[in-house]
Design a protein around this motif. Structure first.
Motif, mmCIF file in Angstrom:
data_model
loop_
_atom_site.group_PDB
_atom_site.id
_atom_site.type_symbol
_atom_site.label_atom_id
_atom_site.label_comp_id
_atom_site.label_asym_id
_atom_site.label_seq_id
_atom_site.Cartn_x
_atom_site.Cartn_y
_atom_site.Cartn_z
ATOM 1 N N UNK A 25 13.565 -2.775 4.745
ATOM 2 C CA UNK A 25 12.405 -2.554 3.886
ATOM 3 C C UNK A 25 11.437 -3.726 4.054
ATOM 4 N N UNK A 26 10.228 -3.418 4.510
ATOM 5 C CA UNK A 26 9.211 -4.433 4.735
ATOM 6 C C UNK A 26 8.252 -4.438 3.549
ATOM 7 N N UNK A 27 8.128 -5.574 2.890
ATOM 8 C CA UNK A 27 7.265 -5.655 1.712
ATOM 9 C C UNK A 27 5.814 -5.821 2.138
ATOM 10 N N UNK A 28 5.235 -4.721 2.576
ATOM 11 C CA UNK A 28 3.865 -4.742 3.038
ATOM 12 C C UNK A 28 3.441 -3.356 3.486
ATOM 13 N N UNK A 29 2.245 -3.276 4.070
ATOM 14 C CA UNK A 29 1.733 -1.989 4.539
ATOM 15 C C UNK A 29 1.513 -1.993 6.047
ATOM 16 N N UNK A 36 -9.475 -16.122 6.493
ATOM 17 C CA UNK A 36 -8.640 -14.919 6.437
ATOM 18 C C UNK A 36 -7.356 -15.089 7.241
ATOM 19 N N UNK A 37 -7.425 -15.815 8.366
ATOM 20 C CA UNK A 37 -6.223 -16.068 9.167
ATOM 21 C C UNK A 37 -5.249 -16.951 8.408
ATOM 22 N N UNK A 38 -5.770 -18.030 7.805
ATOM 23 C CA UNK A 38 -4.924 -18.910 6.992
ATOM 24 C C UNK A 38 -4.336 -18.142 5.816
ATOM 25 N N UNK A 39 -5.141 -17.266 5.244
ATOM 26 C CA UNK A 39 -4.706 -16.422 4.129
ATOM 27 C C UNK A 39 -3.557 -15.509 4.560
ATOM 28 N N UNK A 40 -3.677 -14.930 5.773
ATOM 29 C CA UNK A 40 -2.635 -14.044 6.289
ATOM 30 C C UNK A 40 -1.344 -14.805 6.549
ATOM 31 N N UNK A 80 2.940 -5.451 -7.561
ATOM 32 C CA UNK A 80 2.816 -4.705 -6.313
ATOM 33 C C UNK A 80 1.359 -4.374 -6.017
ATOM 34 N N UNK A 81 0.588 -4.088 -7.065
ATOM 35 C CA UNK A 81 -0.839 -3.780 -6.889
ATOM 36 C C UNK A 81 -1.588 -4.978 -6.330
ATOM 37 N N UNK A 82 -1.302 -6.159 -6.849
ATOM 38 C CA UNK A 82 -1.952 -7.382 -6.381
ATOM 39 C C UNK A 82 -1.581 -7.661 -4.930
ATOM 40 N N UNK A 83 -0.310 -7.435 -4.584
ATOM 41 C CA UNK A 83 0.120 -7.628 -3.196
ATOM 42 C C UNK A 83 -0.605 -6.686 -2.253
ATOM 43 N N UNK A 84 -0.836 -5.442 -2.693
ATOM 44 C CA UNK A 84 -1.549 -4.463 -1.869
ATOM 45 C C UNK A 84 -2.998 -4.895 -1.662
ATOM 46 N N UNK A 85 -3.642 -5.346 -2.738
ATOM 47 C CA UNK A 85 -5.031 -5.803 -2.643
ATOM 48 C C UNK A 85 -5.134 -7.000 -1.707
ATOM 49 N N UNK A 136 -3.168 -7.732 0.775
ATOM 50 C CA UNK A 136 -2.939 -7.299 2.158
ATOM 51 C C UNK A 136 -4.158 -6.582 2.732
ATOM 52 N N UNK A 137 -4.836 -5.782 1.908
ATOM 53 C CA UNK A 137 -5.995 -5.022 2.380
ATOM 54 C C UNK A 137 -7.180 -5.922 2.723
ATOM 55 N N UNK A 138 -7.288 -7.053 2.028
ATOM 56 C CA UNK A 138 -8.394 -7.965 2.298
ATOM 57 C C UNK A 138 -8.412 -8.429 3.742
ATOM 58 N N UNK A 139 -7.220 -8.658 4.300
ATOM 59 C CA UNK A 139 -7.110 -9.184 5.657
ATOM 60 C C UNK A 139 -7.635 -8.192 6.686
ATOM 61 N N UNK A 140 -7.422 -6.896 6.449
ATOM 62 C CA UNK A 140 -7.772 -5.891 7.463
ATOM 63 C C UNK A 140 -9.121 -5.217 7.211
ATOM 64 N N UNK A 141 -9.770 -5.542 6.094
ATOM 65 C CA UNK A 141 -11.059 -4.905 5.784
ATOM 66 C C UNK A 141 -12.235 -5.846 6.025
ATOM 67 N N UNK A 142 -12.159 -7.065 5.516
ATOM 68 C CA UNK A 142 -13.316 -7.945 5.492
ATOM 69 C C UNK A 142 -13.872 -8.284 6.877
ATOM 70 N N UNK A 143 -13.027 -8.853 7.725
ATOM 71 C CA UNK A 143 -13.533 -9.381 8.996
ATOM 72 C C UNK A 143 -14.123 -8.314 9.927
ATOM 73 N N UNK A 144 -13.459 -7.162 10.129
ATOM 74 C CA UNK A 144 -14.062 -6.148 11.014
ATOM 75 C C UNK A 144 -15.411 -5.632 10.531
#
Length: 306
Positions: free
Chosen positions: A170-174, A248-252, A265-270, A272-280
């Protein structure tokens, strides 16, 4: 049969009430994905079709934006499928592939940002030697190195991880990032040391090099008033992208190493999503608005359609 399935598949445990909000998640993330693809490829298209933009600086920008498209394509399709699936699972081999693509492209971005910094340094500090130094061959070598070197570095981590025995499924992430290490039965000292080595080579050294070149540019700009405007116009977008990307890299990296059990869990999801949304989304906006050459062609493109 159960044991064989468990040995093959990993379950993502970072989604929040996906059964209840699956269609909402899907629509939002699909919209974001389309925006990423369209915005990045629009600027790449402009750079490709206009010969006036066939300069090293714009070529590196195009490569950086292509990286954003590739990185998003490595993440978003799987994420969208998970939203519509009963179970959010991925094979361990596919997880390693996503991990490899994710970090090799991030490392590639740092190399490309370093190439941009070097290009600006030569252009502003040694303008007479610029045509001689930044030749077509040099640009090609820098581009090829920016993709091949990170891929070779990260492939070693993948090979070492593929040989490790898994006890946690089980991976705690998306998505598959450096948290994959937490699936191993025994944490590998070699993997940790090599990961630190990769971080220094692929992230820390490029950032230090970029900062050094921009400090030199600032010194030259301060001495020569005629170069200040050129330095501000061409260096500011790169600095903004570098700061955003580095944060964002340091954050990841921190996200993968923090004990997030105390977070909801909601905060963890938010997070995680920041890393893949903001920079692109951030890159095409900055280069589209702040780079004069690109901005003018964008206005012409959309004004014609209007």
């Amino acid at each position: 049969m159960d044991n064989s399935i468990n040995m093959t598949y990993i379950t993502f445990d970072g989604h929040v009430e996906v059964q209840k909000y699956r269609y909402l998640y899907f629509v939002i993330m699909f919209t974001v994905y389309i925006l990423i693809i369209s915005s990045n490829l629009t600027i790449v298209y402009i750079i490709v079709i206009h010969k006036s933009l066939h300069e090293p600086m714009y070529i590196f920008i195009a490569a950086l934006l292509i990286n954003s498209v590739l990185l998003s394509t490595a993440i978003y399709p799987k994420l969208l499928v998970d939203f519509l699936s009963e179970k959010q699972i991925i094979s361990y081999s596919a997880c390693l592939l996503q991990w490899f693509t994710y970090y090799s492209l991030i490392s590639s971005d740092f190399f490309l940002l370093s190439a941009m910094a070097y290009d600006r340094y030569v252009s502003i500090c040694n303008p007479l030697q610029y045509p001689t130094i930044m030749r077509k061959r040099t640009v090609c070598i820098l581009l090829i190195s920016a993709w091949i070197v990170p891929a070779c570095q990260d492939s070693i981590s993948i090979i070492l991880s593929a040989k490790k025995k898994i006890c946690n499924f089980h991976l705690k992430g998306i998505l598959c990032n450096s948290t994959v290490h937490k699936l191993h039965c025994v944490r590998s000292t070699m993997l940790n040391i090599y990961g630190l080595f990769i971080f220094v080579i692929a992230a820390l050294l490029p950032v230090l090099f970029i900062l050094f070149t921009y400090i030199r540019i600032l010194v030259v700009s301060y001495r020569c008033q005629g170069v200040r405007r050129k330095a501000a116009q061409t260096c500011l977008p790169h600095l903004l992208v570098l700061i955003s990307f580095s944060c964002l890299t340091a954050y990841d990296v921190l996200l993968a190493r923090l004990k997030l059990d105390s977070f909801s869990k909601t905060l963890r999801l938010i997070m995680a999503l920041q890393v893949i949304i903001y920079q692109p989304l951030f890159n095409p906006i900055i280069y589209g608005l702040k780079m004069k050459g690109i901005n003018e062609h964008l206005k012409r493109l959309f004004c014609k359609r209007v």
